[in-house]
Design an enzyme around this catalytic site. Structure first.
Site: not given
Ligand code: OAD
Length: 234
Positions: A89, A105, A174
């Site tokens: 966001v 989102h 993730s």
């Molecule tokens: P997550 O917090 O679930 O996943 C973040 C991912 O980024 C994980 O797989 C980490 O291993 C990886 N990660 C961490 N540091 C990193 C770095 N420096 N470089 C690359 N990768 C890294 O976040 P999202 O998958 O975005 O929804 O979560 C999906 C949704 O869940 C979000 O949009 C949000 C949340 O609840 C809403 O707000 C509606």
């Protein structure tokens, strides 16, 4: 015609800019339980808490900057047709220069009417109780909360971008939150897939085999590798 790239990003692409991911810590999001700040029930229970929470997130955006990964993604547009589909966001992809970004989102820098969800306003400042849409209803953050539907037009255009992609880069997500995480599953078998995430080896991926390149690194380092690979092979 230049090749098409789909970039599907999540919180990890903004981590090196200082924006926290959702699932890497202790189950709390900036010290709040998700259900206390990111659900329609939370909004009905305590509007002020929800408004304050997103006001803090919006203010934080003024203190952070796009990192090398956002910039490398934006620069892909020099040689490719690029669709960025993000679950984030924040506005860091746009600030890095990406011109086609779908926010599945929602966006922190927008507010919308609680009466008519098509009334959406650019919003840079704090959003407060008493800030109203042109129909006289309270404005809320333009964020898709848990339990709410995604914008169907956005989903459709994201699926189309996936189906047409020659190359897909999944970065910093993730892949656990659906339906957003469905999007990369629409890529074709012959699409080249790069997955950049320190946890890349553990993710549930849309395709398997020789076209998949796992890069278990941070976003900025991983994007460097992708750019190099593209320079040498495409
Ligand atoms: P997550 O917090 O679930 O996943 C973040 C991912 O980024 C994980 O797989 C980490 O291993 C990886 N990660 C961490 N540091 C990193 C770095 N420096 N470089 C690359 N990768 C890294 O976040 P999202 O998958 O975005 O929804 O979560 C999906 C949704 O869940 C979000 O949009 C949000 C949340 O609840 C809403 O707000 C509606």
């Amino acid at each position: 015609m230049s090749k098409r790239i789909l970039v599907f990003s999540g919180a990890g692409v903004s981590a090196e800019s200082g924006v926290k991911t959702f699932r890497d810590y202790d189950g709390l999001w900036e010290n709040h339980r998700i259900e206390d700040v990111a659900t329609p029930e939370a909004w009905n229970r305590n509007q002020k808490l929800v408004l304050d929470f997103y006001n803090q997130r919006r203010r934080q955006l003024n203190e952070v900057f796009p990192n090398e990964a956002h910039i490398a993604i934006a620069e892909l547009e020099k040689n490719y047709q690029v669709d960025v589909v993000t679950q984030n966001v924040d506005d860091l992809h746009e600030r890095a220069g990406s011109t086609k970004v779908v926010h599945l989102h929602g966006e922190l820098k927008k507010a919308r009417s609680t009466r008519d969800k098509s009334l959406i306003y650019n919003w840079e400042e704090d959003l407060n109780a008493g800030d109203k849409c042109e129909l006289g209803s309270q404005l809320r953050p333009h964020i898709v909360w848990f339990g709410e539907a995604l914008n169907q037009d956005f989903l459709l255009s994201a699926k189309n971008a996936a189906e047409q992609a020659d190359i897909c880069i999944i970065v910093g997500t993730s892949l656990l939150v659906f339906p957003a995480a469905e999007i990369p599953f629409y890529i074709q078998q012959n699409c080249k897939l790069f997955v950049i995430d320190p946890n890349a080896n553990e993710l549930n991926l849309p395709i398997k085999g020789k076209n998949v390149y796992l890069i278990p690194k941070k976003a900025s380092e991983g994007m460097k590798e992708v750019v190099e690979w593209l320079r040498e092979n495409e």
